[in-house]
Design a protein around this motif. Structure first.
Motif, short mmCIF file in Angstrom:
data_model
loop_
_atom_site.label_atom_id
_atom_site.label_comp_id
_atom_site.label_asym_id
_atom_site.label_seq_id
_atom_site.Cartn_x
_atom_site.Cartn_y
_atom_site.Cartn_z
N UNK A 98 0.80 -1.22 0.00
CA UNK A 98 0.00 0.00 0.00
C UNK A 98 0.84 1.28 0.00
N UNK A 99 1.93 1.37 0.78
CA UNK A 99 2.76 2.58 0.71
C UNK A 99 3.39 2.78 -0.66
N UNK A 100 3.77 1.69 -1.33
CA UNK A 100 4.37 1.79 -2.66
C UNK A 100 3.33 2.29 -3.66
N UNK A 101 2.12 1.74 -3.58
CA UNK A 101 1.03 2.19 -4.45
C UNK A 101 0.74 3.67 -4.23
N UNK A 102 0.72 4.07 -2.97
CA UNK A 102 0.42 5.46 -2.63
C UNK A 102 1.49 6.41 -3.14
N UNK A 103 2.75 6.04 -2.97
CA UNK A 103 3.84 6.89 -3.44
C UNK A 103 3.84 7.01 -4.96
N UNK A 104 3.61 5.90 -5.65
CA UNK A 104 3.55 5.95 -7.11
C UNK A 104 2.38 6.82 -7.58
N UNK A 105 1.24 6.71 -6.90
CA UNK A 105 0.07 7.52 -7.26
C UNK A 105 0.35 9.01 -7.08
N UNK A 106 1.14 9.34 -6.06
CA UNK A 106 1.43 10.75 -5.78
C UNK A 106 2.24 11.40 -6.89
N UNK A 107 2.91 10.58 -7.72
CA UNK A 107 3.67 11.14 -8.83
C UNK A 107 3.04 10.78 -10.18
N UNK A 108 1.75 10.39 -10.13
CA UNK A 108 0.99 10.22 -11.35
C UNK A 108 1.03 8.84 -11.98
N UNK A 109 1.40 7.83 -11.18
CA UNK A 109 1.47 6.46 -11.71
C UNK A 109 0.43 5.61 -11.00
N UNK A 110 -0.63 5.25 -11.72
CA UNK A 110 -1.70 4.44 -11.16
C UNK A 110 -1.36 2.95 -11.32
N UNK A 111 -1.41 2.21 -10.22
CA UNK A 111 -1.11 0.78 -10.26
C UNK A 111 -2.18 -0.02 -9.52
N UNK A 112 -2.22 -1.30 -9.80
CA UNK A 112 -3.12 -2.22 -9.09
C UNK A 112 -2.31 -3.36 -8.49
N UNK A 113 -2.75 -3.83 -7.34
CA UNK A 113 -2.09 -4.96 -6.69
C UNK A 113 -2.67 -6.25 -7.25
#
Length: 241
Positions: A98-113
């Motif tokens: 979850x922290x990795x997903x959140x950090x990536x989202x903060x710089x415009x990279x949407x991911x799914x687990x």
């Protein structure tokens, strides 16, 4: 959470550092590092079934076995590795991505687990595989982030033409992968170097955990890690299966 960044790009040193933080410390850690070209295989894998050893030898790609399970992965200087280590009481198993997903989202990279605790971009492209090592009291969860990895070298290093069906071990599961740098170019028509991307992620993790800087290993800690590193350099360990 203690944030650490390795100044070494040696895969044997960094894997030894993970074990050091897991076994010799009681704190919670986020450890980030970048490795030179290498194939890192799971603790229960049969090397000859997972790695093109001839290709690796010809291209100066190290082969190292880790303490966690899972499949073989390729590392190089375009790949950032993250490792979360904590006591089991904190129940990190289902939440470490979850922290990795959140950090990536903060710089415009949407991911799914994904179902295998991996990260995927839209379109079915994998950018991060993970593995875990869990004991009675501690958990270690680590993964990769493909930013600008040599995907041709990755494919060649992890492709074995003839496998030994009689050998028992955990088989790798191949997936369609993509570099984050390509994704950013397509979506935003902008370019970042690997160093710029890694620094950006580090800054976001610092914000997330409320710290001003990443820490580095002391001279004493480096000596202790190098004692552990002997194992990771050993052919007995690497070729144990």
């Amino acid at each position: 959470m203690h944030l650490l960044f390795s100044t070494s790009t040696s895969p044997t040193f960094n894997l030894a550092a993970e074990e050091f933080l897991f076994s010799a410390r009681e704190n919670d850690y986020l450890f980030l590092y970048v490795n030179e070209p290498s194939v890192i295989i799971g603790s229960n894998q049969v090397l000859r079934n997972e790695v093109n050893a001839e290709f690796c030898a010809a291209h100066d790609i190290q082969i190292v076995r880790r303490i966690s399970g899972g499949g073989a992965v390729y590392h190089d200087l375009g790949n950032l590795n993250y490792c979360f280590i904590t006591d089991r009481k904190d129940a990190l198993s289902s939440q470490f991505l979850k922290p990795v997903v959140s950090v990536l989202k903060s710089i415009g990279i949407e991911t799914e687990i994904g179902t295998r605790k991996d990260l995927w971009l839209a379109g079915g492209f994998k950018i991060s595989g993970t593995a875990s090592h869990i004991t009675k009291n501690r958990e270690l969860h680590h993964g990769t982030l493909l930013f600008d990895t040599d995907l041709e070298a990755l494919q060649q290093a992890l492709t074995v033409k003839e496998k030994d069906p009689s050998a028992k071990g955990i088989a790798s599961v191949s997936s369609k992968v993509k570099n984050i740098s390509s994704y950013l170019c397509e979506k935003y028509a902008g370019e970042l170097s690997a160093t710029e991307f890694f620094d950006l992620l580090k800054s976001e993790f610092l914000k997330m955990y409320g710290q001003s800087q990443f820490h580095f290993f002391s001279e004493e800690e480096i000596l202790q890690i190098k004692e552990l590193e002997v194992k990771y350099k050993s052919t007995d360990w690497t070729y144990k299966k």
